[in-house]
Design a protein around this motif. Sequence first.
Motif, mmCIF file in Angstrom:
data_model
loop_
_atom_site.group_PDB
_atom_site.id
_atom_site.type_symbol
_atom_site.label_atom_id
_atom_site.label_comp_id
_atom_site.label_asym_id
_atom_site.label_seq_id
_atom_site.Cartn_x
_atom_site.Cartn_y
_atom_site.Cartn_z
ATOM 1 N N PRO A 23 69.457 40.028 10.625
ATOM 2 C CA PRO A 23 70.732 39.579 10.045
ATOM 3 C C PRO A 23 71.910 39.876 10.968
ATOM 4 O O PRO A 23 71.869 40.807 11.768
ATOM 5 N N ASP A 24 72.957 39.066 10.837
ATOM 6 C CA ASP A 24 74.154 39.235 11.647
ATOM 7 C C ASP A 24 75.107 40.198 10.946
ATOM 8 O O ASP A 24 75.941 39.796 10.142
ATOM 9 N N VAL A 25 74.964 41.493 11.236
ATOM 10 C CA VAL A 25 75.815 42.523 10.636
ATOM 11 C C VAL A 25 76.792 42.988 11.705
ATOM 12 O O VAL A 25 76.395 43.302 12.816
ATOM 13 N N ARG A 26 78.064 43.041 11.339
ATOM 14 C CA ARG A 26 79.104 43.425 12.286
ATOM 15 C C ARG A 26 79.860 44.658 11.789
ATOM 16 O O ARG A 26 79.737 45.061 10.650
ATOM 17 N N ALA B 237 66.849 52.699 15.980
ATOM 18 C CA ALA B 237 67.987 52.972 15.108
ATOM 19 C C ALA B 237 67.619 53.922 13.972
ATOM 20 O O ALA B 237 68.439 54.739 13.558
ATOM 21 N N GLU B 238 66.399 53.824 13.473
ATOM 22 C CA GLU B 238 65.995 54.704 12.370
ATOM 23 C C GLU B 238 65.930 56.161 12.794
ATOM 24 O O GLU B 238 65.923 57.049 11.943
ATOM 25 N N GLU B 239 65.903 56.419 14.098
ATOM 26 C CA GLU B 239 65.873 57.788 14.609
ATOM 27 C C GLU B 239 67.265 58.393 14.754
ATOM 28 O O GLU B 239 67.383 59.592 15.019
ATOM 29 N N ILE C 278 71.054 49.980 9.998
ATOM 30 C CA ILE C 278 69.970 49.926 10.986
ATOM 31 C C ILE C 278 70.038 48.616 11.762
ATOM 32 O O ILE C 278 69.962 48.607 13.001
ATOM 33 N N ASP C 279 70.182 47.497 11.050
ATOM 34 C CA ASP C 279 70.251 46.183 11.706
ATOM 35 C C ASP C 279 71.423 46.115 12.682
ATOM 36 O O ASP C 279 71.307 45.574 13.787
ATOM 37 N N ILE D 191 72.899 48.681 14.266
ATOM 38 C CA ILE D 191 72.603 49.511 15.446
ATOM 39 C C ILE D 191 71.601 48.797 16.346
ATOM 40 O O ILE D 191 71.758 48.765 17.565
ATOM 41 N N GLU D 192 70.591 48.192 15.738
ATOM 42 C CA GLU D 192 69.575 47.463 16.513
ATOM 43 C C GLU D 192 70.176 46.286 17.280
ATOM 44 O O GLU D 192 69.701 45.931 18.357
ATOM 45 N N ALA D 193 71.224 45.674 16.703
ATOM 46 C CA ALA D 193 71.870 44.530 17.349
ATOM 47 C C ALA D 193 72.854 44.960 18.437
ATOM 48 O O ALA D 193 73.527 44.126 19.037
ATOM 49 N N GLY D 194 72.962 46.261 18.684
ATOM 50 C CA GLY D 194 73.855 46.753 19.724
ATOM 51 C C GLY D 194 75.240 47.093 19.225
ATOM 52 O O GLY D 194 76.191 47.164 20.004
ATOM 53 N N MET D 195 75.391 47.283 17.899
ATOM 54 C CA MET D 195 76.651 47.668 17.271
ATOM 55 C C MET D 195 77.773 46.650 17.524
ATOM 56 O O MET D 195 78.860 46.990 17.978
ATOM 57 N N PRO D 196 77.534 45.372 17.196
ATOM 58 C CA PRO D 196 78.551 44.351 17.463
ATOM 59 C C PRO D 196 79.823 44.538 16.662
ATOM 60 O O PRO D 196 79.781 45.032 15.531
#
Length: 111
Positions: free
Chosen positions: A2-5, A67-69, A102-103, A105-110
């Motif tokens: 998902p696109d989370v910002r 990210a879960e870590e 988590i999503d 952080i996984e996306a690079g914290m946009p």
Amino acid sequence: MPDVRWPRIKEILDDVMKRWAEEHGREPKLKVSHQTDLAWETKEQLAESKPYDLQLIEPDKVGNGRAEETYLVRILRNHIGGYRRMPSRGPYVPDEEIQEIIDWIEAGMPD
């Protein structure tokens, strides 16, 4: 994924603190030690916050399936060592919102 910002992540954290204040009848104390404040006015503040000397989002865990870590995710889900699950005594961030974090952080914290 998902696109989370960033605005959504800030909204999640602000909302849980608002619910905490309503439930406990006072504003939360975000100074968690004599040296360290917990803050998230910006994503950089959140990432660099070190409550209990634990950096919430370690750079080596961003965007690579780890990210879960991060301490942020771990302390939102459970206690860590002698430190309580956050926010202390709840209400807690719901699992689906932790997944959004988590999503993100996984996306690079946009932004």
